[in-house]
Design a protein around this motif. Structure first.
Motif, PDB file in Angstrom:
ATOM      1  N   PHE A 202       0.821  -1.208   0.000  1.00  0.00           N
ATOM      2  CA  PHE A 202       0.000   0.000   0.000  1.00  0.00           C
ATOM      3  C   PHE A 202       0.856   1.259   0.000  1.00  0.00           C
ATOM      4  O   PHE A 202       0.516   2.252  -0.649  1.00  0.00           O
ATOM      5  CB  PHE A 202      -0.944   0.006   1.203  1.00  0.00           C
ATOM      6  CG  PHE A 202      -1.778   1.254   1.291  1.00  0.00           C
ATOM      7  CD1 PHE A 202      -2.789   1.500   0.366  1.00  0.00           C
ATOM      8  CD2 PHE A 202      -1.548   2.210   2.275  1.00  0.00           C
ATOM      9  CE1 PHE A 202      -3.550   2.658   0.419  1.00  0.00           C
ATOM     10  CE2 PHE A 202      -2.309   3.362   2.344  1.00  0.00           C
ATOM     11  CZ  PHE A 202      -3.313   3.590   1.417  1.00  0.00           C
ATOM     12  N   THR A 203       1.963   1.242   0.731  1.00  0.00           N
ATOM     13  CA  THR A 203       2.849   2.407   0.747  1.00  0.00           C
ATOM     14  C   THR A 203       3.776   2.445  -0.461  1.00  0.00           C
ATOM     15  O   THR A 203       4.598   3.349  -0.586  1.00  0.00           O
ATOM     16  CB  THR A 203       3.700   2.432   2.028  1.00  0.00           C
ATOM     17  OG1 THR A 203       4.502   1.242   2.095  1.00  0.00           O
ATOM     18  CG2 THR A 203       2.827   2.529   3.265  1.00  0.00           C
ATOM     19  N   ASN A 204       3.647   1.445  -1.344  1.00  0.00           N
ATOM     20  CA  ASN A 204       4.468   1.404  -2.567  1.00  0.00           C
ATOM     21  C   ASN A 204       5.953   1.350  -2.248  1.00  0.00           C
ATOM     22  O   ASN A 204       6.783   1.978  -2.928  1.00  0.00           O
ATOM     23  CB  ASN A 204       4.168   2.609  -3.471  1.00  0.00           C
ATOM     24  CG  ASN A 204       2.877   2.465  -4.247  1.00  0.00           C
ATOM     25  OD1 ASN A 204       2.811   2.767  -5.439  1.00  0.00           O
ATOM     26  ND2 ASN A 204       1.840   1.995  -3.590  1.00  0.00           N
ATOM     27  N   THR A 205       6.313   0.618  -1.187  1.00  0.00           N
ATOM     28  CA  THR A 205       7.719   0.531  -0.776  1.00  0.00           C
ATOM     29  C   THR A 205       8.427  -0.623  -1.459  1.00  0.00           C
ATOM     30  O   THR A 205       9.420  -0.431  -2.163  1.00  0.00           O
ATOM     31  CB  THR A 205       7.821   0.391   0.750  1.00  0.00           C
ATOM     32  OG1 THR A 205       7.125   1.472   1.369  1.00  0.00           O
ATOM     33  CG2 THR A 205       9.280   0.416   1.194  1.00  0.00           C
ATOM     34  N   GLY A 206       7.961  -1.843  -1.238  1.00  0.00           N
ATOM     35  CA  GLY A 206       8.558  -2.976  -1.936  1.00  0.00           C
ATOM     36  C   GLY A 206       9.531  -3.803  -1.133  1.00  0.00           C
ATOM     37  O   GLY A 206      10.123  -4.739  -1.677  1.00  0.00           O
ATOM     38  N   PHE A 207       9.739  -3.489   0.167  1.00  0.00           N
ATOM     39  CA  PHE A 207      10.546  -4.373   1.006  1.00  0.00           C
ATOM     40  C   PHE A 207       9.826  -5.706   1.180  1.00  0.00           C
ATOM     41  O   PHE A 207       8.598  -5.751   1.221  1.00  0.00           O
ATOM     42  CB  PHE A 207      10.782  -3.755   2.384  1.00  0.00           C
ATOM     43  CG  PHE A 207      11.754  -2.604   2.391  1.00  0.00           C
ATOM     44  CD1 PHE A 207      12.822  -2.561   1.508  1.00  0.00           C
ATOM     45  CD2 PHE A 207      11.597  -1.564   3.288  1.00  0.00           C
ATOM     46  CE1 PHE A 207      13.705  -1.504   1.512  1.00  0.00           C
ATOM     47  CE2 PHE A 207      12.485  -0.497   3.310  1.00  0.00           C
ATOM     48  CZ  PHE A 207      13.537  -0.470   2.420  1.00  0.00           C
ATOM     49  N   GLY A 309       5.566   0.477  -7.304  1.00  0.00           N
ATOM     50  CA  GLY A 309       5.340  -0.634  -6.376  1.00  0.00           C
ATOM     51  C   GLY A 309       6.595  -1.217  -5.777  1.00  0.00           C
ATOM     52  O   GLY A 309       6.687  -1.432  -4.571  1.00  0.00           O
ATOM     53  N   GLY A 310       7.594  -1.516  -6.621  1.00  0.00           N
ATOM     54  CA  GLY A 310       8.879  -1.964  -6.114  1.00  0.00           C
ATOM     55  C   GLY A 310       9.066  -3.460  -6.003  1.00  0.00           C
ATOM     56  O   GLY A 310      10.188  -3.922  -5.822  1.00  0.00           O
ATOM     57  N   PHE A 311       7.983  -4.265  -6.082  1.00  0.00           N
ATOM     58  CA  PHE A 311       8.141  -5.720  -6.065  1.00  0.00           C
ATOM     59  C   PHE A 311       8.538  -6.195  -7.459  1.00  0.00           C
ATOM     60  O   PHE A 311       8.150  -5.608  -8.460  1.00  0.00           O
ATOM     61  CB  PHE A 311       6.839  -6.405  -5.649  1.00  0.00           C
ATOM     62  CG  PHE A 311       6.405  -6.100  -4.243  1.00  0.00           C
ATOM     63  CD1 PHE A 311       7.172  -6.475  -3.161  1.00  0.00           C
ATOM     64  CD2 PHE A 311       5.217  -5.426  -4.007  1.00  0.00           C
ATOM     65  CE1 PHE A 311       6.771  -6.193  -1.866  1.00  0.00           C
ATOM     66  CE2 PHE A 311       4.802  -5.142  -2.725  1.00  0.00           C
ATOM     67  CZ  PHE A 311       5.586  -5.528  -1.642  1.00  0.00           C
ATOM     68  N   ASN A 312       9.294  -7.278  -7.527  1.00  0.00           N
ATOM     69  CA  ASN A 312       9.654  -7.817  -8.833  1.00  0.00           C
ATOM     70  C   ASN A 312       9.700  -9.334  -8.791  1.00  0.00           C
ATOM     71  O   ASN A 312      10.209  -9.929  -7.839  1.00  0.00           O
ATOM     72  CB  ASN A 312      10.997  -7.263  -9.311  1.00  0.00           C
ATOM     73  CG  ASN A 312      12.152  -7.648  -8.405  1.00  0.00           C
ATOM     74  OD1 ASN A 312      12.228  -7.201  -7.270  1.00  0.00           O
ATOM     75  ND2 ASN A 312      13.046  -8.489  -8.905  1.00  0.00           N
TER      76      ASN A 312
END
Length: 476
Positions: A202-207, A309-312
């Protein structure tokens, strides 16, 4: 008498500090916002440096602690350490808290802190808060009477920001928990990973809290879809969430800002996926080894995550150079204004595109959906693009010189930092300390925003009561 004077001096000092703080809040809320964000970054740098925060019980080097704190508070997702193994449970809780604080946004956070210190928001602070969070303000131009009345809703809107964050993250976590358990995650571990993934999406961080990150869910379309929905809700911005909550079935009552945000976001999402499909369908390292369903799903997931988003699921370094360049374009645009996403924002792109179209059609004003976009909004859009491009260019040149790395890898990570995306070509984890400080500064510039920085530098705004003679230079 001297004893009384000396006894009262600490009280006078505190009162003087309070007066200065109230003056700063009411006279320069943008500058106050930057101070708050910088203070939070320094605080989390100190906390993450503690032996208690690392899994091995050792002190985390300053460069790594500062970069992680910057990436956390600015909800970026880039890291110079292995996030799944380096941090202890205490460190992971700090990261969870930090991204939620940062996700509320620099201006919203400044407004909340300003209310705590000054007990009230001054008119200028209200105008600024309304400009970032009030959907009525998105109708543009000078504040008219209807918008002035709406300034009383600023407190309500700030409450909406906090409540929407809590409700959306809780809902996403409740959806993710059974999905993670069905995917083979231990039920006890999923109790932590579900809210962690909810906050980071939701925070578009991606950790990611687990080794391997989202790649372990590459074939789990349910988990990927939930993450995309959560990322989308975070990236459209709180003004749009506020508008949809009030008028979800009444499109005619949506603000122009909401319409432009949703339409531009949808177009970039679909076009980005189509371009990635076209460029990567024959790449054996990415989509070439997948069937049609996997290719389509991963193309849309990649398009969504390059927006902030940051996820891959696939390694960014495996993409063709052309695809990395397209990803850079999407990352530079980012998400919606007053959102957890970064970049120059989709409304900036929309305003410039509409202005170019209006100029090509020979129209005297920039109009869309029965509304005229004022010239000051167009100037801000141009300024945001110009300053963003300048920051990216300078950071790319400096880091390329410091690392001697391939320029496309440097450009990719720099734009990812500026757009607070969190995707990496693999370069960030190998940066020397000097280059990591430059990239951290790029993150700060991207998250705080070029417009906010410009407003903070400008001590006063002067009105000009005369007009100079007109002369037209040759352009183009």
């Amino acid at each position: 008498m001297s004893g009384i004077a000396s006894a009262s001096s600490p009280q006078e000092t505190l009162r003087g500090f309070g007066r200065r703080a109230r003056h700063l809040v009411t006279s320069s809320p943008s500058r106050f916002a930057i101070i708050i964000f910088a203070s939070l970054i320094l605080l989390f740098t100190g906390l993450l440096s503690l032996p208690l925060s690392s899994a091995e019980g050792t002190v985390t080097p300053l460069s790594d602690a500062l970069f992680t704190a910057m990436s956390t508070i600015c909800v970026t997702g880039l890291s110079t350490v292995d996030m799944a193994s380096h941090w202890s449970p205490f460190g992971n809780v700090l990261l969870f808290i930090g991204v939620n604080i940062g996700g509320m946004g620099v201006l919203t956070l400044a407004s909340v802190m300003g209310m705590v210190i000054s007990k009230r928001l001054g008119l200028r602070a209200k105008l600024l808060a309304a400009g970032d969070t009030n959907p009525m303000r998105a109708h543009g131009g000078p504040v008219n009477e209807s918008q002035t009345v709406r300034l009383g809703e600023v407190g309500q809107l700030l409450t909406t920001v906090a409540l929407s964050t809590l409700v959306i993250e809780l809902s996403v976590a409740l959806m993710l928990y059974p999905a993670l358990v069905w995917a083979g995650i231990d039920p006890f571990a999923a109790l932590w990973e579900a809210p962690y993934y909810a906050a980071m999406s939701f925070t578009n961080t991606g950790f990611t809290p687990n080794a391997g990150g989202v790649t372990v869910f590459a074939d789990d379309y349910l988990v990927l879809t939930i993450l995309m929905i959560s990322m989308f809700l975070g990236s459209i911005g709180f003004p749009v969430i506020y508008t949809l909550a009030k008028h979800v079935w009444h499109v005619k009552r949506w603000s122009l800002h909401s319409k432009l945000t949703l339409i531009t976001t949808g177009l970039l999402f679909v076009l980005g996926a189509a371009v990635f499909l076209l460029l990567e369908f024959d790449n054996p390292a990415t989509f070439g080894s997948m069937d049609a369903g996997e290719t389509t799903m991963n193309a849309f997931f990649l398009s969504a995550m390059t927006r902030s988003g940051g996820f891959n699921v696939i390694e960014m370094s495996d993409l063709n150079g052309s695809s990395m360049l397209v990803a850079c374009m999407l990352m530079f645009v980012g998400g919606g204004s007053a959102s957890t996403a970064g970049g120059i924002k989709v409304t900036t792109l929309a305003v410039l595109a509409i202005a170019v179209w209006s100029e090509a059609k020979g129209r005297q004003s920039v109009e869309v959906y029965g509304r005229r976009i004022p010239s000051d909004v167009q100037r801000v859009a141009l300024s945001v693009v110009a300053w963003g491009a300048t920051v990216v260019a300078l950071s790319t040149v400096i880091i390329a010189q410091l690392t001697k790395a391939d320029i496309i890898d440097v450009l990719f990570d720099v734009i990812s930092a500026f757009g607070t995306v969190g995707l990496s070509s693999g370069l960030t984890a190998e940066l020397p300390d000097s280059a990591s400080y430059v990239l951290a500064a790029t993150i700060f510039m991207g998250r705080v925003g070029t417009v906010t920085l410009a407003a903070a530098v400008a001590a006063t705004s002067r009105s000009q009561l005369y007009s100079l003679p007109v002369e037209r230079p040759i352009v183009g």
